[in-house]
Design a protein around this motif. Structure first.
Motif: not given
Length: 913
Positions: A40-44, A109-111
């Motif tokens: 998962y990619k954690i962003s923002n 946000v994680f995607t």
């Protein structure tokens, strides 16, 4: 390449050999659910700063309890929905690298990245169902990160090693540096389709946690005991240059009336400014008026703002990586000044690795600290297991992994040692791995009697050892001549030119004067040897001497410490004689295998090189087996290569070295060294062509009987597993191309290559039990000849671990040999004996060495070549790394002693010994 079989020669050890590795439960045991993890990619993230500051923010977010309650770090075996938002409160796990912020609640946000890790591919690769690909590589890397997850949060982490100031043992190394002992772990695939964790002691140098002023005082006083006078113009001095090593380190500041937030803040050194706190001026910004005030010194600022009186205002200020920037209402920058602190207020943060090369004294102290006998090392390993947290609930459980706290035991054998053959006798060292030169004559000595030579005594200008006077020097020379003659050496002139000088700054002119004096004395004859007696092991004089002799004059040289010339130190004379003889063209000993059969149709007269001066066909007591110790149909060539790199931060170039065997018994080697592409492990095609062709031509003329070798063993050091394929496709391919070019139109003949990587930089250690029967010496180290090709070896490769030497101190480190190519289909036992038995004919030792001589000599030549580089140590200038030719002086066209000039070029001799 795939293993063709296992060895069976030698004595099998009982009980089995203990190893510093631990078994992991099967990744996919029968009936166990297959684990698949999704990334998962954690962003923002809020965009603040960059570099270390931003990395600190990201780390704080990833380790926050809020995130870990929802997500297992960056990977999870839960099938979560994309786009889920989460608020992270950083105050629960405050990072000291973060600046003060109005709020520490951050929304992220994680995607899903769609990347998946299927742990089942590891098991399928080990049993042969899959080839090694990115899926297998990623799965192994993932498991390695899993076992590192817990200790990396609890301890200071440097790659795969962990250190804790409360637990780790420390030792002061001088100049503000300390050695620290920690624990290392790494996951490995092993035979029998199993995973193991290799655990070992790790020793690394750290900065001391001290005030910057104290550290700098220690650094400045290191050589002459004098502190640095900051009031003078010292910015260009060597001491000030040494202090620049503080750049990049983290520190805190402490002063009177300091706020708690300021006390906790960490800063990073950008530079040590030449200005002192009394000299550095800046303008203070007034938030009320929006205008910068008048200039003020740092010293004045601390008194006016905090009522803190600096005790050492003459010390330079420390500039940080931060600046103060202010703009007016129009957006124009009206203030841009770096943030600086008085040096006396700065304290080095703990647990910061010292990235610079240790000096000679620090290195010696580091070795004494790190070298531990097997029992002590194993005890430290078992104590350090607690730091790894294998029993902690969390990531290991999540992956279904369980690591045994007990070390594994593996099958091992001890190969039989070869006989050591001298000119008139043989010695069987059995399992001792050592012998001596008492009453022995070298197997081969100098062809041309020693006539033109000189001895220069360099006495210290600073006291220390008593000066060596002329009578003492003459006595040492007489002893040297006597012992060399007793060992078979040919000395026609026992009275060399003896030159006494005091070590001063103009050493270069003294060396040149000595050379001119020797040359004049022998009326233009080629000088055969220059001996230098030095007061200590300082690198400057040694490197300068080697540069003059190798590159400017083309003369063999031998340096000797003054203490060795004392009568009570004459027991070291055999060590000197072996080097002396090798440089003059001799051989200490060869080997005779106990088992290898005779080569087909042997030609005894070709075994001994003509230039050895030995005309007998078979010396007394030596069988024909001794003439071809590895039973290779002559001719066979052995090549060793290595690439060495400078210390971190150094501008010195990397060096690529190649050695080539230059006789039928593979005892004498020639070496060539050139600078290589900076910090690149693969030798450039340009370098290979430059130095292999001349060496190969020399071998064809002197050894091969005007033809190429049938078989080449190519030993390579310093290449990691990730670059094995590249090594074969580039470096080995370039070497083969040169052989094809020299082969010409003979399409029927093809040289067969056996390519082997030799590695010493690993953490596998053997801990034999049960005394001599179990393969242990008196120090509990493995006996020479201990070999492992089962259990811990690569499940799909062809590798072994061989301990060929006797460790006199510390814990023996086996050499890891990996065969990448074998076009000659060498039988397994034969190949393993070659690796072991050649370690008994290292030309300057009376013990079996730990590494095949082809590679060992490459190490020596690479180290010596740094003296040939005009930008290296001992020179007056430092230049950036560049590609340069390190050519040695060619011989003169007129040679009075007989022979061809090219035969007398030291580049074809063992100049590196």
């Amino acid at each position: 390449m795939k293993r063709s079989g296992w060895g069976g020669a030698g004595r099998k050890l009982t009980p089995k050999l203990k190893l510093n590795s631990h078994l992991i439960s099967p990744v996919n045991a029968k009936g166990q659910e297959v684990k698949v993890f999704r990334q998962y990619k954690i962003s923002n993230f809020v965009q603040i700063g960059s570099g270390d500051e931003k990395r600190g923010l990201i780390k704080a977010v990833l380790e926050s309890p809020d995130l870990l309650n929802e997500l297992d770090g960056a990977w999870s075996n839960s099938n979560l929905k994309d786009g889920i938002s989460l608020t992270v409160d950083l105050d629960r796990n405050r990072s000291p690298h973060l600046p003060a912020r109005p709020t520490n609640k951050i929304s992220v946000v994680f995607t899903s990245t769609k990347a998946e890790i299927d742990l089942d591919v590891v098991y399928r690769y080990m049993i042969g169902e899959l080839e090694f690909d990115d899926d297998v590589k990623n799965a192994i890397n993932f498991l390695d990160h899993v076992i590192r997850q817990w200790p990396s949060r609890e301890h200071t982490t440097i790659k795969r090693s962990y250190f804790n100031r409360e637990i780790s043992q420390r030792h002061y190394l001088e100049s503000g540096v300390e050695a620290t002992s920690g624990i290392y772990q790494s996951i490995r695939m092993a035979e029998a389709s199993q995973l193991v964790v290799n655990v070992d002691v790790s020793n690394i140098a750290f900065w001391e946690c001290q005030n910057f002023k104290d550290i700098i005082d220690k650094m400045a006083k290191k050589n002459d005991g004098k502190a640095l006078d900051w009031r003078g113009n010292n910015q260009t001095s060597s001491k000030f240059d040494m202090i620049k090593r503080l750049k990049g380190t983290w520190f805190t500041v402490e002063y009177k009336n300091q706020s708690e937030e300021a006390r906790k803040r960490h800063w990073k050194v950008a530079a040590i400014r030449p200005e002192s706190a009394k000299d550095f001026k800046f303008r203070r910004w007034n938030d009320m008026t929006g205008v910068a005030g008048p200039e003020i010194t740092v010293d004045e600022y601390y008194w006016q703002q905090y009522r803190h009186k600096l005790l050492n205002p003459d010390l330079p200020v420390v500039q940080t990586t931060k600046t103060i920037k202010k703009q007016d209402k129009h957006g124009k920058t009206v203030l841009d000044t770096p943030i600086v602190f008085p040096m006396e207020l700065c304290t080095m943060q703990p647990d910061q690795r010292y990235l610079h090369k240790l000096d000679e004294k620090q290195t010696s102290q580091m070795i004494r600290f790190a070298v531990k006998p097997p029992d002590s090392r194993l005890k430290k390993i078992n104590t350090g297991l607690r730091m790894l947290g294998w029993d902690k609930k969390g990531f290991l459980d999540l992956c279904g992994l369980k690591i045994s706290p007990e070390q594994i035991r593996i099958e091992a054998r001890i190969l039989e040692a070869p006989r050591v053959v001298f000119k008139q006798s043989q010695i069987n060292p059995r399992e001792s791995g050592k012998w001596n030169l008492t009453n022995q004559k070298f197997f081969a000595v100098n062809k041309v009697p020693l006539v033109s030579w000189g001895v220069m005594v360099v006495n210290s200008a600073n006291g220390g050892l008593p000066a060596i006077e002329k009578p003492n020097a003459d006595k040492f020379v007489a002893e040297l001549v006597k012992k060399y003659s007793e060992a078979g050496g040919l000395v026609k002139n026992p009275n060399p030119v003896v030159h006494l000088r005091t070590l001063r700054k103009d050493l270069a002119s003294e060396i040149q004067h000595f050379y001119d004096e020797v040359k004049h004395h022998f009326q233009g004859m080629r000088i055969q040897m220059l001996v230098f007696i030095l007061p200590d092991t300082s690198p400057g004089p040694y490197l300068r001497i080697k540069r003059f002799c190798d590159c400017q004059w083309g003369v063999f040289s031998q340096c000797v410490q003054a203490k060795v010339t004392k009568m009570e130190a004459y027991q070291y004379m055999p060590n000197l004689l072996m080097k002396f003889n090798a440089k003059l063209g001799g051989v200490t000993n060869i080997i005779a295998s106990q088992h290898l059969e005779e080569p087909p149709k042997p030609k005894p007269t070709t075994v001994y090189r003509k230039d050895f001066g030995n005309t007998s066909i078979t010396p007394p007591g030596i069988s024909r087996k001794a003439q071809s110790p590895t039973n290779e149909p002559p001719p066979t060539m052995y090549i060793g290569t290595d690439v060495s790199h400078p210390a971190p931060g150094s501008q010195a170039p990397s060096y690529a070295t190649m050695t080539v065997s230059m006789d039928k018994t593979a005892t004498r080697y020639s070496a060539a060294v050139q600078t290589n592409q900076s910090r690149d492990e693969i030798i450039s095609a340009r370098n290979i062509a430059y130095y292999l062709e001349p060496l190969l031509q020399k071998w064809i003329n002197d050894v091969g009987g005007r033809r190429l070798p049938d078989h080449v063993y190519y030993f390579r050091d310093g290449v990691g597993e990730s670059r094995f394929k590249e090594l074969l496709e580039t470096e080995v391919a370039d070497i083969k191309q040169i052989f094809r070019r020299l082969n010409g139109t003979n399409a029927q003949f093809r040289v067969k290559f056996t390519v082997v990587v030799a590695e010493k930089r690993h953490h596998i250690r053997f801990f034999p039990e049960g005394g001599a029967k179990g393969g242990a010496d008196e120090n509990h180290n493995p006996l020479p000849g201990t070999i492992v090709d089962h259990d811990i070896t690569d499940p799909r490769g062809n590798d072994i671990y061989l301990c060929s030497h006797r460790a006199l101190k510390g814990t023996a480190r086996p050499t890891h040999y990996t065969m990448l190519m074998d076009e000659a289909n060498v039988p397994v036992d034969r190949f393993q004996r070659i690796l072991y038995e050649h370690c008994y004919q290292y030309i300057r030792s009376t013990t079996a060495v730990s590494l095949h001589p082809a590679v060992y000599y490459a190490h020596l030549a690479s180290k010596r070549a740094r003296a040939h580089d005009i930008s290296g140590p001992g020179n007056s200038q430092e230049t950036p790394a560049r590609l340069a030719r390190l050519d040695m002086k060619r011989p003169e066209t007129t040679v009075n002693q007989g022979g061809k000039p090219e035969d007398e070029w030291i580049g074809h001799g063992m100049w590196f010994i």
